[in-house]
Design a protein around this motif. Structure first.
Motif, PDB file in Angstrom:
ATOM      1  N   ALA A  54       0.834  -1.204   0.000  1.00 33.21           N
ATOM      2  CA  ALA A  54       0.000   0.000   0.000  1.00 33.21           C
ATOM      3  C   ALA A  54       0.869   1.254   0.000  1.00 33.21           C
ATOM      4  CB  ALA A  54      -0.934  -0.014   1.199  1.00 33.21           C
ATOM      5  N   GLU A  55       1.932   1.257   0.782  1.00 29.79           N
ATOM      6  CA  GLU A  55       2.839   2.407   0.837  1.00 29.79           C
ATOM      7  C   GLU A  55       3.490   2.668  -0.513  1.00 29.79           C
ATOM      8  OE1 GLU A  55       5.674   1.863   3.938  1.00 29.79           O
ATOM      9  OE2 GLU A  55       4.159   1.712   5.521  1.00 29.79           O
ATOM     10  N   GLY A  67      -7.404   8.461  -2.770  1.00 32.04           N
ATOM     11  CA  GLY A  67      -6.234   7.884  -2.136  1.00 32.04           C
ATOM     12  C   GLY A  67      -5.440   6.937  -3.007  1.00 32.04           C
ATOM     13  N   CYS A  68      -5.821   6.800  -4.281  1.00 34.48           N
ATOM     14  CA  CYS A  68      -5.129   5.892  -5.196  1.00 34.48           C
ATOM     15  C   CYS A  68      -4.039   6.652  -5.954  1.00 34.48           C
ATOM     16  CB  CYS A  68      -6.122   5.275  -6.177  1.00 34.48           C
ATOM     17  SG  CYS A  68      -7.449   4.341  -5.371  1.00 34.48           S
ATOM     18  N   LEU A 118     -12.800   3.094  -1.309  1.00 36.83           N
ATOM     19  CA  LEU A 118     -11.555   3.140  -2.075  1.00 36.83           C
ATOM     20  C   LEU A 118     -10.346   3.615  -1.261  1.00 36.83           C
ATOM     21  CD1 LEU A 118     -12.767   4.285  -5.605  1.00 36.83           C
ATOM     22  CD2 LEU A 118     -12.162   1.980  -4.818  1.00 36.83           C
ATOM     23  N   PRO A 119     -10.458   4.677  -0.446  1.00 28.92           N
ATOM     24  CA  PRO A 119      -9.282   5.071   0.344  1.00 28.92           C
ATOM     25  C   PRO A 119      -8.823   3.978   1.317  1.00 28.92           C
ATOM     26  CG  PRO A 119     -10.878   6.855   0.258  1.00 28.92           C
ATOM     27  CD  PRO A 119     -11.563   5.650  -0.303  1.00 28.92           C
ATOM     28  N   GLU A 120      -9.778   3.280   1.920  1.00 35.10           N
ATOM     29  CA  GLU A 120      -9.421   2.213   2.845  1.00 35.10           C
ATOM     30  C   GLU A 120      -8.773   1.035   2.122  1.00 35.10           C
ATOM     31  OE1 GLU A 120     -10.009   2.130   6.504  1.00 35.10           O
ATOM     32  OE2 GLU A 120      -9.770   4.176   5.760  1.00 35.10           O
ATOM     33  N   MET A 121      -9.232   0.756   0.915  1.00 37.27           N
ATOM     34  CA  MET A 121      -8.669  -0.345   0.139  1.00 37.27           C
ATOM     35  C   MET A 121      -7.291   0.025  -0.409  1.00 37.27           C
ATOM     36  SD  MET A 121     -12.140  -1.632  -1.789  1.00 37.27           S
ATOM     37  CE  MET A 121     -11.545  -3.248  -2.317  1.00 37.27           C
ATOM     38  N   ALA A 122      -7.120   1.277  -0.834  1.00 33.85           N
ATOM     39  CA  ALA A 122      -5.808   1.725  -1.308  1.00 33.85           C
ATOM     40  C   ALA A 122      -4.768   1.652  -0.207  1.00 33.85           C
ATOM     41  CB  ALA A 122      -5.914   3.144  -1.850  1.00 33.85           C
TER      42      ALA A 122
END
Length: 385
Positions: A54-55, A67-68, A118-122
Protein backbone atom coordinates in the motif's frame (compact mmCIF):
# COMPACT_ATOMS: atom_id res chain seq x y z
CA UNK A 1 19.22 -3.46 -19.23
CA UNK A 2 19.04 -7.21 -18.46
CA UNK A 3 20.73 -9.90 -20.54
CA UNK A 4 17.34 -11.09 -21.81
CA UNK A 5 16.57 -7.61 -23.20
CA UNK A 6 17.90 -8.28 -26.67
CA UNK A 7 16.61 -5.01 -28.18
CA UNK A 8 17.40 -2.54 -25.36
CA UNK A 9 13.72 -2.12 -24.64
CA UNK A 10 14.60 -0.15 -21.51
CA UNK A 11 15.11 2.77 -23.88
CA UNK A 12 11.37 2.71 -24.63
CA UNK A 13 10.48 3.55 -21.02
CA UNK A 14 10.61 6.94 -19.35
CA UNK A 15 12.83 7.67 -16.37
CA UNK A 16 9.75 7.73 -14.16
CA UNK A 17 8.61 4.33 -15.44
CA UNK A 18 12.05 2.82 -14.85
CA UNK A 19 12.19 4.32 -11.37
CA UNK A 20 8.87 2.69 -10.51
CA UNK A 21 10.16 -0.62 -11.86
CA UNK A 22 13.25 -0.39 -9.70
CA UNK A 23 11.25 0.42 -6.55
CA UNK A 24 8.91 -2.54 -7.01
CA UNK A 25 11.81 -4.83 -7.93
CA UNK A 26 13.67 -3.81 -4.76
CA UNK A 27 10.58 -4.55 -2.67
CA UNK A 28 10.20 -8.01 -4.24
CA UNK A 29 13.90 -8.81 -3.80
CA UNK A 30 13.96 -7.64 -0.19
CA UNK A 31 10.63 -8.74 1.24
CA UNK A 32 9.47 -11.59 -0.97
CA UNK A 33 12.23 -13.63 -2.59
CA UNK A 34 13.95 -14.71 0.64
CA UNK A 35 10.72 -16.29 1.91
CA UNK A 36 8.69 -17.39 -1.10
CA UNK A 37 9.89 -21.02 -1.10
CA UNK A 38 8.74 -21.43 2.50
CA UNK A 39 5.45 -19.63 1.91
CA UNK A 40 4.79 -21.71 -1.19
CA UNK A 41 5.56 -24.98 0.57
CA UNK A 42 3.32 -24.09 3.52
CA UNK A 43 0.60 -22.65 1.23
CA UNK A 44 0.67 -19.25 2.96
CA UNK A 45 0.02 -15.79 1.56
CA UNK A 46 2.00 -13.27 3.65
CA UNK A 47 -0.59 -10.69 4.64
CA UNK A 48 2.07 -8.88 6.67
CA UNK A 49 3.50 -7.38 3.47
CA UNK A 50 0.20 -5.75 2.44
CA UNK A 51 0.88 -2.43 4.26
CA UNK A 52 4.18 -2.03 2.42
CA UNK A 53 2.50 -2.70 -0.91
CA UNK A 54 0.00 0.00 0.00
CA UNK A 55 2.84 2.41 0.84
CA UNK A 56 4.30 1.76 -2.61
CA UNK A 57 0.95 2.78 -4.12
CA UNK A 58 0.32 -0.63 -5.67
CA UNK A 59 -3.29 -1.11 -4.55
CA UNK A 60 -5.66 0.36 -7.10
CA UNK A 61 -2.64 2.15 -8.56
CA UNK A 62 -4.34 2.83 -11.91
CA UNK A 63 -7.37 4.56 -10.27
CA UNK A 64 -7.51 8.36 -10.06
CA UNK A 65 -8.32 10.00 -6.72
CA UNK A 66 -9.73 8.51 -3.53
CA UNK A 67 -6.23 7.88 -2.14
CA UNK A 68 -5.13 5.89 -5.20
CA UNK A 69 -1.87 6.51 -7.04
CA UNK A 70 -3.39 7.34 -10.44
CA UNK A 71 -0.56 5.69 -12.37
CA UNK A 72 -0.58 5.05 -16.11
CA UNK A 73 -1.45 1.72 -17.70
CA UNK A 74 2.19 1.13 -18.62
CA UNK A 75 3.32 1.85 -15.06
CA UNK A 76 0.69 -0.55 -13.76
CA UNK A 77 1.93 -3.20 -16.19
CA UNK A 78 5.54 -2.68 -15.16
CA UNK A 79 4.59 -3.16 -11.51
CA UNK A 80 2.64 -6.34 -12.29
CA UNK A 81 5.63 -7.75 -14.15
CA UNK A 82 7.97 -7.16 -11.22
CA UNK A 83 5.50 -8.61 -8.71
CA UNK A 84 4.99 -11.77 -10.74
CA UNK A 85 8.74 -12.19 -11.13
CA UNK A 86 8.51 -12.87 -7.40
CA UNK A 87 5.44 -15.11 -7.62
CA UNK A 88 2.09 -15.15 -9.43
CA UNK A 89 0.37 -15.10 -6.05
CA UNK A 90 1.88 -11.72 -5.27
CA UNK A 91 0.63 -10.18 -8.50
CA UNK A 92 -2.74 -11.91 -8.05
CA UNK A 93 -3.27 -10.21 -4.69
CA UNK A 94 -2.76 -6.78 -6.24
CA UNK A 95 -4.89 -7.74 -9.25
CA UNK A 96 -7.86 -8.98 -7.20
CA UNK A 97 -7.70 -6.00 -4.86
CA UNK A 98 -7.15 -3.30 -7.47
CA UNK A 99 -8.13 -4.47 -10.96
CA UNK A 100 -11.22 -6.36 -9.81
CA UNK A 101 -12.67 -5.26 -6.47
CA UNK A 102 -11.52 -1.63 -6.48
CA UNK A 103 -12.16 -1.20 -10.20
CA UNK A 104 -15.73 -2.43 -9.76
CA UNK A 105 -16.36 0.30 -7.20
CA UNK A 106 -14.46 2.96 -9.17
CA UNK A 107 -16.24 2.16 -12.44
CA UNK A 108 -19.73 1.31 -11.21
CA UNK A 109 -20.08 2.53 -7.64
CA UNK A 110 -21.84 5.60 -6.28
CA UNK A 111 -19.85 8.57 -5.07
CA UNK A 112 -20.66 7.56 -1.51
CA UNK A 113 -19.38 4.02 -2.12
CA UNK A 114 -16.18 5.31 -3.69
CA UNK A 115 -15.48 7.63 -0.77
CA UNK A 116 -16.26 4.97 1.79
CA UNK A 117 -14.27 2.08 0.36
CA UNK A 118 -11.56 3.14 -2.07
CA UNK A 119 -9.28 5.07 0.34
CA UNK A 120 -9.42 2.21 2.85
CA UNK A 121 -8.67 -0.35 0.14
CA UNK A 122 -5.81 1.72 -1.31
CA UNK A 123 -4.29 1.81 2.18
CA UNK A 124 -4.67 -1.95 2.57
CA UNK A 125 -6.92 -1.57 5.61
CA UNK A 126 -9.83 -3.18 3.75
CA UNK A 127 -9.33 -6.19 1.48
CA UNK A 128 -11.82 -6.95 -1.26
CA UNK A 129 -12.62 -10.00 -3.38
CA UNK A 130 -14.56 -10.37 -6.63
CA UNK A 131 -17.28 -13.01 -6.93
CA UNK A 132 -18.16 -13.81 -10.53
CA UNK A 133 -17.09 -17.40 -11.32
CA UNK A 134 -19.32 -20.18 -10.00
CA UNK A 135 -19.05 -23.97 -9.62
CA UNK A 136 -21.18 -24.39 -12.76
CA UNK A 137 -20.36 -21.12 -14.53
CA UNK A 138 -16.69 -20.59 -15.27
CA UNK A 139 -16.08 -19.57 -18.86
CA UNK A 140 -19.81 -18.85 -19.27
CA UNK A 141 -20.69 -16.24 -16.62
CA UNK A 142 -24.02 -15.69 -18.34
CA UNK A 143 -25.00 -19.04 -16.85
CA UNK A 144 -24.59 -17.85 -13.27
CA UNK A 145 -27.02 -19.28 -10.75
CA UNK A 146 -26.48 -16.82 -7.87
CA UNK A 147 -29.60 -14.68 -7.50
CA UNK A 148 -30.58 -11.51 -5.68
CA UNK A 149 -34.28 -10.89 -5.07
CA UNK A 150 -35.80 -7.59 -4.05
CA UNK A 151 -37.28 -7.66 -0.56
CA UNK A 152 -38.87 -4.42 0.52
CA UNK A 153 -36.24 -1.70 0.32
CA UNK A 154 -33.40 -4.21 0.09
CA UNK A 155 -32.24 -7.48 -1.42
CA UNK A 156 -31.78 -11.11 -0.44
CA UNK A 157 -28.79 -12.90 -1.94
CA UNK A 158 -28.45 -16.67 -2.43
CA UNK A 159 -25.92 -18.77 -4.32
CA UNK A 160 -22.26 -19.78 -4.56
CA UNK A 161 -19.08 -18.48 -6.15
CA UNK A 162 -15.92 -20.52 -6.72
CA UNK A 163 -12.24 -19.78 -7.36
CA UNK A 164 -12.54 -16.40 -5.69
CA UNK A 165 -9.20 -14.87 -4.74
CA UNK A 166 -8.77 -13.51 -1.19
CA UNK A 167 -12.23 -14.57 -0.02
CA UNK A 168 -11.15 -15.73 3.44
CA UNK A 169 -9.24 -12.51 4.27
CA UNK A 170 -11.57 -9.99 2.62
CA UNK A 171 -13.80 -7.55 4.47
CA UNK A 172 -15.99 -6.95 1.42
CA UNK A 173 -16.94 -9.05 -1.59
CA UNK A 174 -18.05 -7.66 -4.94
CA UNK A 175 -20.72 -10.19 -5.90
CA UNK A 176 -22.49 -10.49 -9.24
CA UNK A 177 -25.97 -11.97 -9.26
CA UNK A 178 -28.99 -12.46 -11.45
CA UNK A 179 -32.02 -10.34 -10.66
CA UNK A 180 -35.39 -9.77 -12.31
CA UNK A 181 -33.79 -6.66 -13.79
CA UNK A 182 -30.71 -8.41 -15.17
CA UNK A 183 -27.21 -8.99 -13.76
CA UNK A 184 -26.35 -6.62 -10.92
CA UNK A 185 -23.34 -6.09 -8.68
CA UNK A 186 -23.35 -5.78 -4.90
CA UNK A 187 -20.86 -4.83 -2.20
CA UNK A 188 -21.33 -7.59 0.36
CA UNK A 189 -19.75 -7.27 3.83
CA UNK A 190 -18.11 -10.60 4.61
CA UNK A 191 -19.34 -10.45 8.19
CA UNK A 192 -22.96 -10.44 6.98
CA UNK A 193 -25.15 -13.21 8.35
CA UNK A 194 -25.38 -16.04 5.83
CA UNK A 195 -22.02 -15.27 4.16
CA UNK A 196 -19.39 -17.99 4.23
CA UNK A 197 -15.91 -18.25 2.68
CA UNK A 198 -13.94 -21.49 2.56
CA UNK A 199 -10.40 -21.94 1.24
CA UNK A 200 -9.95 -24.34 -1.68
CA UNK A 201 -7.16 -26.70 -0.65
CA UNK A 202 -4.88 -28.53 -1.20
CA UNK A 203 -3.51 -27.01 -4.41
CA UNK A 204 -0.57 -27.81 -6.67
CA UNK A 205 -0.54 -24.30 -8.16
CA UNK A 206 -0.78 -20.79 -6.69
CA UNK A 207 0.07 -22.15 -3.28
CA UNK A 208 1.24 -18.77 -1.95
CA UNK A 209 -2.15 -17.33 -2.83
CA UNK A 210 -5.71 -17.63 -1.57
CA UNK A 211 -8.53 -19.13 -3.62
CA UNK A 212 -11.90 -19.73 -2.05
CA UNK A 213 -15.51 -20.73 -2.46
CA UNK A 214 -18.11 -18.26 -1.29
CA UNK A 215 -21.65 -19.16 -0.32
CA UNK A 216 -24.62 -16.91 0.38
CA UNK A 217 -27.65 -18.11 2.29
CA UNK A 218 -30.36 -15.48 2.57
CA UNK A 219 -27.79 -12.69 2.89
CA UNK A 220 -29.71 -9.46 3.39
CA UNK A 221 -28.40 -6.36 1.63
CA UNK A 222 -29.62 -2.78 1.43
CA UNK A 223 -30.13 -0.82 -1.76
CA UNK A 224 -27.04 1.18 -0.73
CA UNK A 225 -25.00 -2.02 -1.17
CA UNK A 226 -25.85 -2.26 -4.87
CA UNK A 227 -23.42 -0.84 -7.44
CA UNK A 228 -25.72 1.62 -9.25
CA UNK A 229 -23.63 1.80 -12.43
CA UNK A 230 -23.59 -1.97 -12.98
CA UNK A 231 -26.61 -2.80 -15.13
CA UNK A 232 -25.48 -5.80 -17.21
CA UNK A 233 -22.77 -8.43 -17.65
CA UNK A 234 -20.71 -5.76 -19.36
CA UNK A 235 -19.89 -4.32 -15.93
CA UNK A 236 -17.93 -7.32 -14.56
CA UNK A 237 -16.31 -7.82 -17.98
CA UNK A 238 -14.92 -4.30 -17.80
CA UNK A 239 -13.23 -5.26 -14.52
CA UNK A 240 -12.02 -8.57 -15.96
CA UNK A 241 -10.35 -6.68 -18.80
CA UNK A 242 -8.38 -4.66 -16.25
CA UNK A 243 -7.16 -7.88 -14.64
CA UNK A 244 -6.43 -9.48 -18.01
CA UNK A 245 -4.34 -6.47 -18.95
CA UNK A 246 -2.20 -6.94 -15.84
CA UNK A 247 -1.64 -10.57 -16.74
CA UNK A 248 -0.28 -9.56 -20.16
CA UNK A 249 2.66 -8.03 -18.28
CA UNK A 250 2.71 -10.24 -15.20
CA UNK A 251 3.17 -13.56 -16.97
CA UNK A 252 6.36 -12.21 -18.53
CA UNK A 253 7.72 -11.47 -15.07
CA UNK A 254 7.47 -15.15 -14.12
CA UNK A 255 9.03 -16.13 -17.46
CA UNK A 256 11.87 -13.63 -17.08
CA UNK A 257 12.70 -14.92 -13.64
CA UNK A 258 12.74 -18.51 -14.93
CA UNK A 259 15.00 -17.48 -17.82
CA UNK A 260 17.40 -15.67 -15.50
CA UNK A 261 17.53 -18.70 -13.22
CA UNK A 262 18.26 -21.03 -16.14
CA UNK A 263 20.90 -18.73 -17.64
CA UNK A 264 22.71 -18.34 -14.31
CA UNK A 265 22.58 -22.06 -13.66
CA UNK A 266 23.92 -22.84 -17.14
CA UNK A 267 26.90 -20.64 -16.44
CA UNK A 268 27.65 -22.28 -13.10
CA UNK A 269 26.87 -25.95 -13.71
CA UNK A 270 29.71 -27.91 -15.30
CA UNK A 271 29.38 -31.15 -17.24
CA UNK A 272 32.07 -32.86 -19.32
CA UNK A 273 34.61 -30.29 -18.06
CA UNK A 274 32.75 -27.19 -19.30
CA UNK A 275 29.71 -25.13 -18.27
CA UNK A 276 26.30 -26.06 -19.63
CA UNK A 277 26.22 -22.64 -21.27
CA UNK A 278 29.02 -23.76 -23.61
CA UNK A 279 26.86 -26.46 -25.19
CA UNK A 280 25.05 -25.65 -28.42
CA UNK A 281 21.73 -27.14 -27.34
CA UNK A 282 21.74 -25.12 -24.12
CA UNK A 283 22.45 -21.93 -26.05
CA UNK A 284 19.60 -22.76 -28.42
CA UNK A 285 17.21 -23.08 -25.48
CA UNK A 286 18.35 -19.79 -23.98
CA UNK A 287 18.11 -17.99 -27.32
CA UNK A 288 14.58 -19.26 -27.96
CA UNK A 289 13.48 -18.23 -24.47
CA UNK A 290 15.00 -14.74 -24.82
CA UNK A 291 13.38 -14.25 -28.23
CA UNK A 292 9.92 -15.07 -26.88
CA UNK A 293 10.48 -12.82 -23.87
CA UNK A 294 11.45 -9.95 -26.14
CA UNK A 295 8.46 -10.40 -28.42
CA UNK A 296 6.13 -10.69 -25.44
CA UNK A 297 7.56 -7.51 -23.94
CA UNK A 298 7.03 -5.62 -27.18
CA UNK A 299 3.44 -6.84 -27.24
CA UNK A 300 2.80 -5.79 -23.64
CA UNK A 301 4.31 -2.36 -24.21
CA UNK A 302 2.27 -1.79 -27.37
CA UNK A 303 -0.95 -2.77 -25.57
CA UNK A 304 -0.04 -0.54 -22.63
CA UNK A 305 0.64 2.48 -24.79
CA UNK A 306 -2.66 1.94 -26.62
CA UNK A 307 -4.49 1.71 -23.30
CA UNK A 308 -2.95 4.97 -22.10
CA UNK A 309 -3.96 6.61 -25.39
CA UNK A 310 -7.55 5.39 -25.02
CA UNK A 311 -7.29 3.31 -28.19
CA UNK A 312 -7.22 -0.21 -26.76
CA UNK A 313 -9.89 -2.54 -28.14
CA UNK A 314 -11.22 -5.63 -26.38
CA UNK A 315 -9.66 -8.16 -28.74
CA UNK A 316 -6.23 -6.61 -28.22
CA UNK A 317 -6.23 -7.66 -24.57
CA UNK A 318 -7.00 -11.20 -25.71
CA UNK A 319 -3.99 -11.08 -28.04
CA UNK A 320 -1.75 -10.23 -25.10
CA UNK A 321 -3.28 -12.58 -22.55
CA UNK A 322 -3.34 -15.56 -24.90
CA UNK A 323 0.14 -15.06 -26.32
CA UNK A 324 2.04 -14.06 -23.21
CA UNK A 325 0.59 -16.74 -20.96
CA UNK A 326 1.28 -19.35 -23.61
CA UNK A 327 4.90 -18.33 -24.16
CA UNK A 328 5.55 -17.75 -20.44
CA UNK A 329 4.60 -21.28 -19.46
CA UNK A 330 6.72 -22.72 -22.27
CA UNK A 331 9.70 -20.63 -21.16
CA UNK A 332 9.34 -21.91 -17.60
CA UNK A 333 9.10 -25.51 -18.79
CA UNK A 334 12.15 -25.11 -21.01
CA UNK A 335 14.05 -23.44 -18.18
CA UNK A 336 13.37 -26.49 -16.06
CA UNK A 337 15.09 -28.72 -18.63
CA UNK A 338 18.24 -26.59 -18.37
CA UNK A 339 18.30 -27.19 -14.63
CA UNK A 340 17.71 -30.93 -14.97
CA UNK A 341 16.61 -32.60 -11.76
CA UNK A 342 17.53 -29.52 -9.74
CA UNK A 343 14.73 -27.74 -11.55
CA UNK A 344 12.06 -29.42 -9.45
CA UNK A 345 13.43 -28.11 -6.15
CA UNK A 346 11.77 -25.15 -4.45
CA UNK A 347 15.06 -23.32 -4.01
CA UNK A 348 14.88 -22.74 -7.79
CA UNK A 349 11.90 -20.79 -9.08
CA UNK A 350 11.22 -22.43 -12.44
CA UNK A 351 8.85 -25.24 -11.47
CA UNK A 352 6.98 -22.97 -9.06
CA UNK A 353 6.45 -20.44 -11.84
CA UNK A 354 5.38 -23.14 -14.31
CA UNK A 355 2.85 -24.54 -11.83
CA UNK A 356 1.48 -21.08 -11.08
CA UNK A 357 1.12 -20.24 -14.74
CA UNK A 358 -1.18 -23.23 -15.20
CA UNK A 359 -3.64 -21.22 -13.10
CA UNK A 360 -2.83 -17.84 -14.62
CA UNK A 361 -3.40 -19.33 -18.06
CA UNK A 362 -6.84 -20.48 -16.90
CA UNK A 363 -8.25 -17.57 -14.90
CA UNK A 364 -9.57 -14.34 -16.42
CA UNK A 365 -10.35 -16.31 -19.58
CA UNK A 366 -8.88 -19.62 -20.71
CA UNK A 367 -6.83 -20.00 -23.89
CA UNK A 368 -9.97 -21.30 -25.55
CA UNK A 369 -12.04 -18.26 -24.58
CA UNK A 370 -9.45 -15.79 -25.84
CA UNK A 371 -9.00 -17.82 -29.02
CA UNK A 372 -12.73 -17.54 -29.72
CA UNK A 373 -12.71 -13.81 -28.97
CA UNK A 374 -9.98 -13.40 -31.56
CA UNK A 375 -11.72 -15.78 -33.94
CA UNK A 376 -14.88 -13.71 -33.75
CA UNK A 377 -12.87 -10.54 -34.39
CA UNK A 378 -11.20 -12.08 -37.46
CA UNK A 379 -14.27 -13.73 -38.98
CA UNK A 380 -17.27 -11.86 -37.61
CA UNK A 381 -18.73 -15.22 -36.52
CA UNK A 382 -19.59 -16.03 -32.89
CA UNK A 383 -18.36 -19.56 -32.19
CA UNK A 384 -19.05 -19.56 -28.45
CA UNK A 385 -22.43 -21.26 -28.77
Amino acid sequence: MTVSDLLNLDAEFSAEELALRDRVREFVDRRFRPNIADWYERAVFPTEIVPEMAELGLLGMHIEGYGCAGRSAVEYGIAMQELEAGDSGLRTFVSVQGSLAMSAIAKHGSEEQKRRWLPEMAAGRVIGCFGLTEPNAGSDPAGMETVAVRDGDGWVLNGRKRWIGLGTIAQIAIVWARTDEGVRGFIVPTDAEGFRAEALEPKMSMRASIQTELSFEDVRLSEADRLPGATSLRAPFECLNEARYGIVWGALGAARDAFDTARDYAGERRQFDKPLAAFQLTQQKLVNMALELTKGQLLALRIGRLKDAGRLERHMISVGKLNNCRVAIEICREARTVLGGNGILLDRSVMRHANNLESVRTYEGTDEVHTLILGQHLTGENAFA
